[in-house]
Design an enzyme around this catalytic site. Sequence first.
Site: not given
Lengths: 254, 636
Positions: B43-44, B331, B401, B441, B285, B41
């Site tokens: 990603g970040l 959320r 999500h 992130l 967002s 992977g």
Amino acid sequence: MGNNNINLTLNIWRQESAEAKGDFEKFKVSVSPDASILEMLDELNNKLEKEGKIPIAFESDCREGICGTCGLVVNGHPHGALPKIATCQLHMRNFKDGETLYIEPFRATAFKIIKDLIVDRSGFDEIQQAGGYISFNTGSAPDANAVPIPKEIASLALDAAECIGCGACVAACKNSSAMLFVAAKVSQFALLPQGQPERYERVQAMIAKMDELGFGSCSNTYACEAECPKGISVKNIARMNRDYIVSKVTKETV
Amino acid sequence: MIKLDPKIPAGHISEKWTNHKFNMKLVNPANKRKFDVIVVGTGLAGAGAAATLGELGYKVKAFTYHDSSRRAHSIGAQGGINAAKNYQNDGDSIYRLFYDTIKGGDFRSREANTYRLAEVSNNIIDQCVAQGVPFAREYGGTLANRSFGGAQVSRTFYARGETGQQLLLGAYSSLNRQIKLGNVQMFHRREMLDVVLVDGVAKGITVRNLLTGEIESYGAQAVILATGGYSNVYFLSTSAMLCNATAVWRAHKRGALFANPCFTQIHPTCLPVHGEGQSKLVLMSESLRNDGRIWVPKKAGDNRPPNEIPEDERDYYLERRYPSFGNLAPRDVSSRSAKYVCDEGRGVNGGKAVYLDFADAIKRLGEQTVKEKYGNLFDMYQNIMDENPYKVPMKIYPAPHYTMGGLWVDYNLMSNVPGLFVAGEANYSDHGANRLGASALMQGLADGYFIIPYTIGNYFGSEKPAKPDVNSHEFKESKDEVLENVNKLLSINGKQTVDEIHKKLGHLLIDKVGMSRDEPGLKQVIKDITELRDEFWQDVKVVGKGEDLNQNLERAGRVADFLELGELMAVDALNRDESCGAHFRVGHETKDGEAIRNDEEFAYVAAWEFEKVGKWNLHKENLEFEFVELATRSYK
């Protein structure tokens, strides 16, 4: 299927492999105007799979226009005729009932077709590896506010940094030039104080790699900017050219 | 017998990481090049780890199923990244970020990990600026911030609505530098289909070359999985099309425990579903909630266009229920509230949508300012919904999500399988039962840049793992099993397509293991998923062949794994007989509909051991709260 579906004739490029000879294959579809063009292909593929036929190979991932994975030429335009969207953001409401569409891969000497609508864009990674970075190691950074950057400079740098690396600029260019793609990265770093130490080595290294990989030269027709899903400006090319010239007179060729 | 040892270092919470870094074994620079690390992977978390390990001198092999490492789905994150810089002088601190995160997670994460995340958050911002990430700035040239849900300070750094893209391209640039220097070898278009264990220790992976279909073996002295979350188990989610659980699931089947699988985040601000042919859901967002006001009509059946509904006939339900956080409630709370009002028939046109209205913000700030802050999000909305959000309120509804659950890891981010590390969304670690906005992130980069590069050195220094032989029987057996699975999928030749079955699974899960869960529903869904899984293995149709680029086959393998994971989510949700964060069990709520935790019985991480398909054993890691008090979460 809703009643307001539209009926379309699709001519889709099919090519089994890089070496195979490709051709258009015709399909008739009925699609919701709210669907994206990729959702239309999903549905078509689902139908093909059900019939035991090989689905159309195409790439996509985020479906929000940011990852740069998708890229189809629709009726002659990379990402379709609408400005500033990626293929995944092209909705079928933009087409009329009864219309005929031609769907092709991004074609360029440096983008070999892998299968159907999938091309090899690994050249873009190679260009970035040649100099698209600032050399420093994790842990050695000063405080983030230590170097103030004017708001408009940060904003201009971001305008350039928004490039999604999809390759539409190359597909749009009659010379298959990657100038806009390379200029976006060169420009981002040339604008920022952090990019200054390697500014001139970077521009030389990236341009040299671009040339080596067989991307063509810029013809100043600006088709790249017109087709770019992020609207990256050709001013970045001017900025890169200026840096390139300065680098040639002030620095030794790397 | 598995013994769960979280390996939390001793000492005060603010000193644990510092002490641990000092006590860890080091590998001297000349010896680092003798160690191979596999990172799956990019990603970040993955790109950050691969680049940093390369800089340190390890020999890294990085893998992605994409054509380029820049495409990983971290790129889709819009709003921002949190850090405790306190640049706004509004009372932020490492401790406050830690506290907000642990409270936001409804006290179901490990204190020491969460504190460390807050601690390294500031380094991340420094790192990214040094990479040339063009964050938003003030006129004086300093960095700008905005607010996100679950916080009363402005600590979110951002780059328009494309923060994830900019951070990922930063990590990608560092990775590219290491590729050029020869420290990282990059493998594109490879999908990991198995982890290879030698004497119980992770020593490599088995991958399928997505271009040729060839099954390949790669060995290393440690394997890092940074393969993201599993929201796509629901079919419709905000995750990218390719996101899947296969890498972590295959590791789970080889012995890695899966922690808190039922903790899945349903994000409140997504675009509503338009029809059956829809392939994914689009997130708007959370930053929009800084200025947008969420409302529905007061009366059910009020189908007038939004601009014709007068102010006093609107219910700004978040502002009403949660006056101190208002539209920036966390959320889970916001999503549930949207579900309640829609269940009451007060959604837009009685359906599944609520309004997110910018009329007040445009009046207060002017259209130009709103455009500067959110322009690209408004454009995206208009493009998809064919409505102008500057004139008509946006319509939004919650959608799957993010997944807080993932492979269990100790403080060093190592799973219970020695040598197998897990980073980013793929692990269970810092977010408990609910993740706050702009913290994914932060966690991805914390794990990749600042945690794993240290802890992996400690593993090498203390365990001195030997280099594996990829021709050994363990690698060969793994290859054979993977190939057998591929051939099995291709040979069924049934009547249903992969997508058809995946959609069925998605409907089952969103209905019964979505925003609210109850015992009869969970028991039923376990039965239904088991049946659907049988249906898949008897009736799925996968066309084409294995020795070719075959996207149908790729999706089939992923859905096969989702069909097992989906069941475990329901099993975990059934076991957790309390409401906490995103996990809402009917019967455990106040009369206002707020979650009621049961700390006596459930203040633990549920870590599931795979025995066979459909059968798991539960292991518990009790959560000790030494430095924060277990409180009832309130955003009122």
